[in-house]
Scaffold this motif. Structure first.
Motif, PDB file in Angstrom:
ATOM      1  N   ARG A 132       0.808  -1.238   0.000  1.00 59.79           N
ATOM      2  CA  ARG A 132       0.000   0.000   0.000  1.00 59.79           C
ATOM      3  C   ARG A 132       0.833   1.276   0.000  1.00 59.79           C
ATOM      4  NH1 ARG A 132      -2.914  -4.076   1.224  1.00 59.79           N
ATOM      5  NH2 ARG A 132      -5.180  -4.076   1.380  1.00 59.79           N
ATOM      6  N   GLY A 133       1.992   1.188  -0.632  1.00 58.19           N
ATOM      7  CA  GLY A 133       2.854   2.376  -0.741  1.00 58.19           C
ATOM      8  C   GLY A 133       3.406   2.823   0.595  1.00 58.19           C
ATOM      9  N   VAL A 190       3.902   9.150   0.828  1.00 59.76           N
ATOM     10  CA  VAL A 190       4.232   9.447  -0.568  1.00 59.76           C
ATOM     11  C   VAL A 190       5.334   8.484  -1.032  1.00 59.76           C
ATOM     12  CG1 VAL A 190       4.684  11.301  -2.240  1.00 59.76           C
ATOM     13  CG2 VAL A 190       3.617  11.853  -0.092  1.00 59.76           C
ATOM     14  N   GLY A 191       5.127   7.242  -0.670  1.00 60.74           N
ATOM     15  CA  GLY A 191       6.038   6.193  -1.127  1.00 60.74           C
ATOM     16  C   GLY A 191       5.691   5.793  -2.548  1.00 60.74           C
ATOM     17  N   GLY A 232       1.840   8.509  -6.051  1.00 61.24           N
ATOM     18  CA  GLY A 232       1.768   9.750  -6.821  1.00 61.24           C
ATOM     19  C   GLY A 232       0.503   9.839  -7.665  1.00 61.24           C
ATOM     20  N   VAL A 233       0.045  11.052  -7.876  1.00 61.67           N
ATOM     21  CA  VAL A 233      -1.080  11.284  -8.794  1.00 61.67           C
ATOM     22  C   VAL A 233      -0.762  12.510  -9.641  1.00 61.67           C
ATOM     23  CG1 VAL A 233      -2.940  10.223  -7.452  1.00 61.67           C
ATOM     24  CG2 VAL A 233      -2.312  12.590  -6.974  1.00 61.67           C
ATOM     25  N   LEU A 277       3.073   6.066  -9.804  1.00 64.50           N
ATOM     26  CA  LEU A 277       1.676   6.541  -9.792  1.00 64.50           C
ATOM     27  C   LEU A 277       0.700   5.535  -9.213  1.00 64.50           C
ATOM     28  CD1 LEU A 277       1.188   8.179 -13.300  1.00 64.50           C
ATOM     29  CD2 LEU A 277       1.550   9.315 -11.113  1.00 64.50           C
ATOM     30  N   TRP A 278      -0.305   6.046  -8.534  1.00 66.83           N
ATOM     31  CA  TRP A 278      -1.456   5.220  -8.175  1.00 66.83           C
ATOM     32  C   TRP A 278      -2.325   5.144  -9.443  1.00 66.83           C
ATOM     33  CZ3 TRP A 278      -3.556   1.583  -5.642  1.00 66.83           C
ATOM     34  CH2 TRP A 278      -4.942   1.422  -5.626  1.00 66.83           C
ATOM     35  N   PRO A 279      -2.490   3.935 -10.004  1.00 61.23           N
ATOM     36  CA  PRO A 279      -3.094   3.871 -11.346  1.00 61.23           C
ATOM     37  C   PRO A 279      -4.603   3.709 -11.367  1.00 61.23           C
ATOM     38  CG  PRO A 279      -2.137   1.759 -10.742  1.00 61.23           C
ATOM     39  CD  PRO A 279      -1.980   2.645  -9.543  1.00 61.23           C
ATOM     40  N   ASP A 280      -5.313   4.349 -10.466  1.00 68.59           N
ATOM     41  CA  ASP A 280      -6.771   4.162 -10.429  1.00 68.59           C
ATOM     42  C   ASP A 280      -7.420   5.386  -9.765  1.00 68.59           C
ATOM     43  OD1 ASP A 280      -9.273   2.909 -10.576  1.00 68.59           O
ATOM     44  OD2 ASP A 280      -8.386   0.946 -10.179  1.00 68.59           O
ATOM     45  N   PHE A 281      -8.723   5.274  -9.525  1.00 72.64           N
ATOM     46  CA  PHE A 281      -9.398   6.363  -8.811  1.00 72.64           C
ATOM     47  C   PHE A 281      -8.767   6.519  -7.428  1.00 72.64           C
ATOM     48  CE2 PHE A 281     -12.761   4.643 -11.609  1.00 72.64           C
ATOM     49  CZ  PHE A 281     -13.006   5.787 -12.354  1.00 72.64           C
TER      50      PHE A 281
END
Ligand SMILES: Cc1cc2nc3c(=O)[nH]c(=O)nc-3n(C[C@H](O)[C@H](O)[C@H](O)COP(=O)(O)OP(=O)(O)OC[C@H]3O[C@@H](n4cnc5c(N)ncnc54)[C@H](O)[C@@H]3O)c2cc1C
Length: 508
Positions: A382-383, A396-397, A401-402, A475-479
């Motif tokens: 979970r980052g 912010v691991g 990122g977004v 990046l977090w690749p979702d909503f």
């Protein structure tokens, strides 16, 4: 003040200061964590900050034109709305002031040790503690939380001859305000988020400006404006209105995820908007060709500006696409053999993102650093947690990122998650809490699955979102609401814990 005094005492005596929690960094993440600790009644903590003030990104990036590119009503803590933002997209001085105000309001300055750069943090498995070496003395903490930032360490380009340059060299994140650019011949290297802010801000007063571009960005209009006294009064009188505006901004931005991560065809209208913006602002066909991207919008960060194209179209400006061959003491030479006399080099070359410096300084149970463990790619649960690194939490691991919305939303999700972990440790009386390799592997798989088919992997560009293996590790690749759902509670089944009593007599 107290912490500075204690710090000085520790330094003088060489004593190690013991704390329950040590937080690295005091940007949005470190400050958010400190507030969460206070909320949970944990007072025995310290924030180790290498700078001389709070603010992180917004202390360090003071270049002309620095501003956020997410509306301030959203790019701020949900629990600390500011009805007085002077603009819809605030500039660096206001955001910095906001964060300083947060530190004062939550009385966090006493918890800080400034000028404390963490040089090494090593897990002592026998004592179940983190040994933290800093430039302001030694600390020993049960729990270590890193909020050292993903965009905190400037990346300097490795261009032949750059060390011989005799003029002024400054990175956008280390701006030299003493240096007067008036009338100078300036070279700006890079065309990312910082470049498109700094170039329009300095172009009118420099003699000439050459922008060295590797890949053109997609740029859409910036819907920025001063806020009105009525709006500010309304927000002050009825905070629910500001909250509703924040909600609407958040929802609107999440729509972009549909195009970026689900169905790239949905990005077509956004790309059309960017193309129209470009064609409206750039008349010269040669310049148009030079600044038109050849990849799908969203693959790299979408930039917002109303004055980037006018600035690079100005008579004293030039976009150089030939690629830099070398830098000489008084000039920049491109691969086509052209030599441009230069007084100042502005490096808008970004940050160490996929090779985080802090990862080289944190050493886990088996004597390997995070960087060594991550050599084949950054993996986490979970980052936030890494197997082999007990009682360590990352803010912010990797994969947090977004690009489309506010990082503060992600930070608040993570801070709450770490809070849950600390609560579990207290309730269960745990000396250590550590995520499992299996959980990490499952999370890596989830990220890989959700990244497949996204514009970041398939949009036809190279970007800092991808590591050297071409994997999305940033990046977090979702909503983003799905990330929040995933981090709302501690996934206790993905962690092993050692009860405090098993280590009694060992732990300090
Ligand atoms: C110019 C710019 C504009 C941006 N605009 C936006 C935007 O509009 N919207 C958005 O969502 N995001 C934006 N970002 C991203 C921004 O970085 C995050 O939104 C957010 O500020 C990150 O907060 P942080 O606390 O994680 O990191 P930071 O703000 O970078 O703070 C990290 C802190 O850790 C300290 N530190 C690092 N290493 C050590 C060490 N070894 N020892 C001690 N201290 C250490 C640093 O000095 C720093 O104070 C922008 C970034 C930049 C650079």
């Amino acid at each position: 003040m107290t912490s500075t005094m204690e710090n000085t005492r520790a330094e003088q005596s060489g004593a190690t200061r013991e704390v329950h929690v040590a937080v690295i960094g005091s940007g949005f993440a470190g400050l958010g964590m400190a507030i969460q600790l206070r909320k949970q009644g944990i007072e025995d903590f310290v924030v180790l900050e290498r700078g001389d003030d709070v603010g992180g990104t917004w202390r360090d990036n003071s270049y002309p034109g620095a501003a956020c590119d997410v509306q301030s009503n959203l790019y701020s803590f949900s629990f600390a709305p500011n009805p007085d933002w002077p603009r819809t997209y605030s500039e660096q001085p206001e955001i910095f002031a906001y964060l300083r105000g947060i530190a004062d309001r939550y009385e966090l300055r006493d918890k800080h040790v400034f000028g404390a750069e963490v040089t090494a943090a090593t897990w002592d498995d026998a004592a179940r503690r983190w040994d933290v070496e800093t430039t302001a003395g030694a600390f020993r903490a049960k729990v270590l939380v890193s909020g050292a930032g993903a965009l905190a360490d400037p990346s300097y380009p490795d261009i032949p001859g750059i060390e011989t340059f005799a003029g002024t060299v400054m990175h956008t994140a280390r701006w030299d305000h003493e240096h007067d650019l008036a009338g100078e011949r300036v070279a700006v290297i890079g065309t990312g988020a910082s470049a498109i802010q700094v170039v329009p801000a300095i172009q009118p007063r420099v003699g000439s400006i050459a922008v060295y571009q590797r890949t053109p960005p997609w740029v859409i209009p910036r819907g920025d404006r001063p806020t009105t006294p009525f709006e500010r009064a309304l927000y002050r009188r009825f905070p629910a209105v500001q909250k509703a505006v924040r909600g609407a901004l958040y929802a609107g931005r999440e729509f972009l995820v549909l195009g970026m991560a689900k169905n790239r065809r949905l990005l077509a209208p956004v790309q059309k908007l960017a193309r129209t913006h470009l064609e409206r602002q750039v008349r010269d066909p040669q310049l148009r060709a030079a600044v038109t991207p050849d990849y799908t919008i969203g693959c790299k960060r979408i930039l917002i500006s109303n004055d980037w194209y006018p600035a690079v179209s100005a008579p004293n400006a030039e976009v150089v696409t030939a690629g830099i061959a070398e830098i000489r003491p008084h000039s920049v030479v491109t691969r086509d053999g052209v030599e441009r006399p230069t007084d100042t080099l502005v490096l808008a070359t970004g940050f160490h993102v996929t090779d985080l410096p802090i990862a080289h300084r944190i050493t886990g149970r088996d004597g390997r650093t995070l960087a060594q463990v991550w050599d084949e790619g950054m993996v986490t649960n979970r980052g936030s947690a890494v197997a082999g690194f007990p009682n360590l939490f990352l803010l912010v691991g990797p994969n947090v990122g977004v690009g489309h919305t506010s990082m503060v939303y992600m930070i608040e999700s993570q801070v709450a998650y770490v809070g849950e972990a600390l609560r579990a440790m207290a309730v269960e009386g745990l000396a250590t809490l550590e995520t499992t390799p299996a959980a990490q592997e499952a999370y890596r798989e989830l990220i890989a699955q959700r990244s497949a088919g996204t514009v970041w992997l398939g949009g036809g560009c190279g970007s800092w979102y991808l590591d050297r293996h071409g994997h999305n590790t940033t990046l977090w690749p979702d909503f983003t609401f799905l990330f929040r759902r995933l981090t709302r509670e501690l996934d206790r089944e993905n962690y092993t814990g050692t009860p405090e009593r098993e280590t009694a007599g060992v732990a300090a």
